[in-house]
Design a protein around this motif. Structure first.
Motif, PDB file in Angstrom:
ATOM      1  N   MET A 120       0.835  -1.177   0.000  1.00  0.00           N
ATOM      2  CA  MET A 120       0.000   0.000   0.000  1.00  0.00           C
ATOM      3  C   MET A 120       0.887   1.251   0.000  1.00  0.00           C
ATOM      4  SD  MET A 120      -2.954   0.963   2.652  1.00  0.00           S
ATOM      5  CE  MET A 120      -4.442   1.157   1.782  1.00  0.00           C
ATOM      6  N   VAL A 121       0.531   2.191  -0.849  1.00  0.00           N
ATOM      7  CA  VAL A 121       1.308   3.419  -0.975  1.00  0.00           C
ATOM      8  C   VAL A 121       0.854   4.396   0.093  1.00  0.00           C
ATOM      9  CG1 VAL A 121       1.873   5.317  -2.513  1.00  0.00           C
ATOM     10  CG2 VAL A 121       1.514   3.043  -3.453  1.00  0.00           C
ATOM     11  N   LYS A 122       1.827   4.982   0.766  1.00  0.00           N
ATOM     12  CA  LYS A 122       1.501   5.953   1.809  1.00  0.00           C
ATOM     13  C   LYS A 122       1.082   7.279   1.183  1.00  0.00           C
ATOM     14  CE  LYS A 122       4.614   3.958   5.165  1.00  0.00           C
ATOM     15  NZ  LYS A 122       5.706   4.177   6.076  1.00  0.00           N
ATOM     16  N   ALA A 123       0.247   8.014   1.886  1.00  0.00           N
ATOM     17  CA  ALA A 123      -0.266   9.303   1.397  1.00  0.00           C
ATOM     18  C   ALA A 123       0.876  10.295   1.183  1.00  0.00           C
ATOM     19  CB  ALA A 123      -1.284   9.867   2.373  1.00  0.00           C
ATOM     20  N   GLY A 124       1.905  10.220   2.001  1.00  0.00           N
ATOM     21  CA  GLY A 124       3.055  11.126   1.870  1.00  0.00           C
ATOM     22  C   GLY A 124       3.767  10.953   0.543  1.00  0.00           C
ATOM     23  N   ARG A 125       3.885   9.691   0.113  1.00  0.00           N
ATOM     24  CA  ARG A 125       4.547   9.423  -1.158  1.00  0.00           C
ATOM     25  C   ARG A 125       3.719   9.947  -2.330  1.00  0.00           C
ATOM     26  NH1 ARG A 125       7.683   3.682  -1.386  1.00  0.00           N
ATOM     27  NH2 ARG A 125       9.360   4.359  -0.021  1.00  0.00           N
ATOM     28  N   VAL A 126       2.432   9.789  -2.255  1.00  0.00           N
ATOM     29  CA  VAL A 126       1.553  10.275  -3.327  1.00  0.00           C
ATOM     30  C   VAL A 126       1.699  11.789  -3.453  1.00  0.00           C
ATOM     31  CG1 VAL A 126      -0.845  10.563  -4.062  1.00  0.00           C
ATOM     32  CG2 VAL A 126      -0.075   8.368  -3.111  1.00  0.00           C
ATOM     33  N   ILE A 127       1.684  12.479  -2.334  1.00  0.00           N
ATOM     34  CA  ILE A 127       1.842  13.939  -2.340  1.00  0.00           C
ATOM     35  C   ILE A 127       3.210  14.316  -2.900  1.00  0.00           C
ATOM     36  CG2 ILE A 127       2.030  15.987  -0.874  1.00  0.00           C
ATOM     37  CD1 ILE A 127      -0.142  14.716   0.898  1.00  0.00           C
ATOM     38  N   LEU A 128       4.241  13.596  -2.500  1.00  0.00           N
ATOM     39  CA  LEU A 128       5.591  13.851  -3.001  1.00  0.00           C
ATOM     40  C   LEU A 128       5.645  13.671  -4.514  1.00  0.00           C
ATOM     41  CD1 LEU A 128       8.617  14.380  -2.542  1.00  0.00           C
ATOM     42  CD2 LEU A 128       8.881  11.909  -2.213  1.00  0.00           C
ATOM     43  N   TYR A 129       5.052  12.599  -5.034  1.00  0.00           N
ATOM     44  CA  TYR A 129       5.041  12.360  -6.471  1.00  0.00           C
ATOM     45  C   TYR A 129       4.276  13.450  -7.219  1.00  0.00           C
ATOM     46  CZ  TYR A 129       6.907   7.688  -5.511  1.00  0.00           C
ATOM     47  OH  TYR A 129       7.689   6.649  -5.109  1.00  0.00           O
ATOM     48  N   ILE A 130       3.180  13.906  -6.645  1.00  0.00           N
ATOM     49  CA  ILE A 130       2.394  14.981  -7.272  1.00  0.00           C
ATOM     50  C   ILE A 130       3.208  16.268  -7.314  1.00  0.00           C
ATOM     51  CG2 ILE A 130       0.378  16.474  -6.980  1.00  0.00           C
ATOM     52  CD1 ILE A 130      -1.117  13.980  -5.942  1.00  0.00           C
ATOM     53  N   VAL A 131       3.864  16.593  -6.208  1.00  0.00           N
ATOM     54  CA  VAL A 131       4.690  17.808  -6.154  1.00  0.00           C
ATOM     55  C   VAL A 131       5.829  17.716  -7.167  1.00  0.00           C
ATOM     56  CG1 VAL A 131       6.297  19.134  -4.705  1.00  0.00           C
ATOM     57  CG2 VAL A 131       4.087  18.416  -3.781  1.00  0.00           C
ATOM     58  N   LEU A 132       6.490  16.582  -7.231  1.00  0.00           N
ATOM     59  CA  LEU A 132       7.584  16.401  -8.188  1.00  0.00           C
ATOM     60  C   LEU A 132       7.083  16.502  -9.633  1.00  0.00           C
ATOM     61  CD1 LEU A 132       9.665  13.567  -6.498  1.00  0.00           C
ATOM     62  CD2 LEU A 132      10.241  15.997  -6.692  1.00  0.00           C
ATOM     63  N   ALA A 133       5.918  15.941  -9.910  1.00  0.00           N
ATOM     64  CA  ALA A 133       5.350  16.013 -11.259  1.00  0.00           C
ATOM     65  C   ALA A 133       5.033  17.459 -11.634  1.00  0.00           C
ATOM     66  CB  ALA A 133       4.101  15.145 -11.357  1.00  0.00           C
ATOM     67  N   VAL A 134       4.470  18.212 -10.697  1.00  0.00           N
ATOM     68  CA  VAL A 134       4.145  19.617 -10.955  1.00  0.00           C
ATOM     69  C   VAL A 134       5.425  20.417 -11.198  1.00  0.00           C
ATOM     70  CG1 VAL A 134       3.225  21.722  -9.889  1.00  0.00           C
ATOM     71  CG2 VAL A 134       1.935  19.588  -9.753  1.00  0.00           C
ATOM     72  N   LEU A 135       6.449  20.163 -10.405  1.00  0.00           N
ATOM     73  CA  LEU A 135       7.719  20.855 -10.588  1.00  0.00           C
ATOM     74  C   LEU A 135       8.349  20.509 -11.938  1.00  0.00           C
ATOM     75  CD1 LEU A 135       9.321  20.594  -7.045  1.00  0.00           C
ATOM     76  CD2 LEU A 135       8.429  22.635  -8.152  1.00  0.00           C
ATOM     77  N   LEU A 136       8.276  19.258 -12.327  1.00  0.00           N
ATOM     78  CA  LEU A 136       8.828  18.837 -13.610  1.00  0.00           C
ATOM     79  C   LEU A 136       8.088  19.495 -14.771  1.00  0.00           C
ATOM     80  CD1 LEU A 136      10.803  17.044 -15.162  1.00  0.00           C
ATOM     81  CD2 LEU A 136       9.091  15.236 -15.081  1.00  0.00           C
ATOM     82  N   VAL A 137       6.778  19.500 -14.720  1.00  0.00           N
ATOM     83  CA  VAL A 137       5.982  20.136 -15.773  1.00  0.00           C
ATOM     84  C   VAL A 137       6.268  21.637 -15.809  1.00  0.00           C
ATOM     85  CG1 VAL A 137       3.625  20.732 -16.475  1.00  0.00           C
ATOM     86  CG2 VAL A 137       4.172  18.391 -15.802  1.00  0.00           C
ATOM     87  N   GLY A 138       6.367  22.269 -14.657  1.00  0.00           N
ATOM     88  CA  GLY A 138       6.677  23.700 -14.598  1.00  0.00           C
ATOM     89  C   GLY A 138       8.041  24.015 -15.181  1.00  0.00           C
ATOM     90  N   THR A 139       9.012  23.172 -14.878  1.00  0.00           N
ATOM     91  CA  THR A 139      10.360  23.377 -15.405  1.00  0.00           C
ATOM     92  C   THR A 139      10.385  23.215 -16.918  1.00  0.00           C
ATOM     93  OG1 THR A 139      11.332  22.577 -13.336  1.00  0.00           O
ATOM     94  CG2 THR A 139      12.753  22.566 -15.286  1.00  0.00           C
ATOM     95  N   ILE A 140       9.748  22.182 -17.419  1.00  0.00           N
ATOM     96  CA  ILE A 140       9.708  21.953 -18.871  1.00  0.00           C
ATOM     97  C   ILE A 140       8.987  23.104 -19.568  1.00  0.00           C
ATOM     98  CG2 ILE A 140       8.738  20.475 -20.674  1.00  0.00           C
ATOM     99  CD1 ILE A 140       9.341  18.086 -18.776  1.00  0.00           C
ATOM    100  N   THR A 141       7.896  23.560 -18.990  1.00  0.00           N
ATOM    101  CA  THR A 141       7.154  24.689 -19.568  1.00  0.00           C
ATOM    102  C   THR A 141       8.010  25.951 -19.559  1.00  0.00           C
ATOM    103  OG1 THR A 141       5.065  23.733 -18.827  1.00  0.00           O
ATOM    104  CG2 THR A 141       5.056  26.083 -19.371  1.00  0.00           C
ATOM    105  N   GLY A 142       8.676  26.222 -18.451  1.00  0.00           N
ATOM    106  CA  GLY A 142       9.542  27.405 -18.350  1.00  0.00           C
ATOM    107  C   GLY A 142      10.664  27.391 -19.367  1.00  0.00           C
ATOM    108  N   VAL A 143      11.307  26.246 -19.538  1.00  0.00           N
ATOM    109  CA  VAL A 143      12.381  26.129 -20.522  1.00  0.00           C
ATOM    110  C   VAL A 143      11.831  26.351 -21.934  1.00  0.00           C
ATOM    111  CG1 VAL A 143      14.006  24.501 -21.576  1.00  0.00           C
ATOM    112  CG2 VAL A 143      13.863  24.673 -19.092  1.00  0.00           C
ATOM    113  N   GLY A 144      10.671  25.807 -22.208  1.00  0.00           N
ATOM    114  CA  GLY A 144      10.057  26.006 -23.522  1.00  0.00           C
ATOM    115  C   GLY A 144       9.752  27.466 -23.802  1.00  0.00           C
ATOM    116  N   ILE A 145       9.254  28.164 -22.805  1.00  0.00           N
ATOM    117  CA  ILE A 145       8.943  29.586 -22.965  1.00  0.00           C
ATOM    118  C   ILE A 145      10.213  30.383 -23.213  1.00  0.00           C
ATOM    119  CG2 ILE A 145       8.142  31.641 -21.714  1.00  0.00           C
ATOM    120  CD1 ILE A 145       6.009  29.797 -20.414  1.00  0.00           C
ATOM    121  N   VAL A 146      11.250  30.107 -22.445  1.00  0.00           N
ATOM    122  CA  VAL A 146      12.515  30.834 -22.613  1.00  0.00           C
ATOM    123  C   VAL A 146      13.112  30.560 -23.991  1.00  0.00           C
ATOM    124  CG1 VAL A 146      14.908  30.975 -21.805  1.00  0.00           C
ATOM    125  CG2 VAL A 146      13.042  31.003 -20.159  1.00  0.00           C
TER     126      VAL A 146
END
Length: 79
Positions: free
Chosen positions: A1-27
């Motif tokens: 069973m996956v702990k809630a903390g890990r799910v939140i961590l994965y969501i935060v990391l995914a958002v950061l990754l998408v934000g970084t890729i978007t930022g690089v694309g804009i630049v």
């Protein structure tokens, strides 16, 4: 069973990754657009075949803002 903390961590990391890729694309898009805009401009200084006397003005150009078409005219100003 996956702990809630890990799910939140994965969501935060995914958002950061998408934000970084978007930022690089804009630049990168902005850099490409700026380079394209600069290449479309006519060169400001192309020396004449024969140079006039020292201290003579070779070329002048009004200060125009391309995005708006506004031309700055300052009476008596020199540069």
């Amino acid at each position: 069973m996956v702990k809630a903390g890990r799910v939140i961590l994965y969501i935060v990391l995914a958002v950061l990754l998408v934000g970084t890729i978007t930022g690089v694309g804009i630049v990168l898009g902005s850099v490409a657009q700026t380079r394209s805009d600069q290449e479309a401009l006519t060169p400001f200084y192309t020396p004449p075949a024969t140079l006039p006397a020292p201290g003579s003005v070779i070329r002048t150009e009004p200060l125009t803002f391309p995005a708006t078409g506004f031309t700055l005219d300052l009476p008596g100003a020199t540069a």
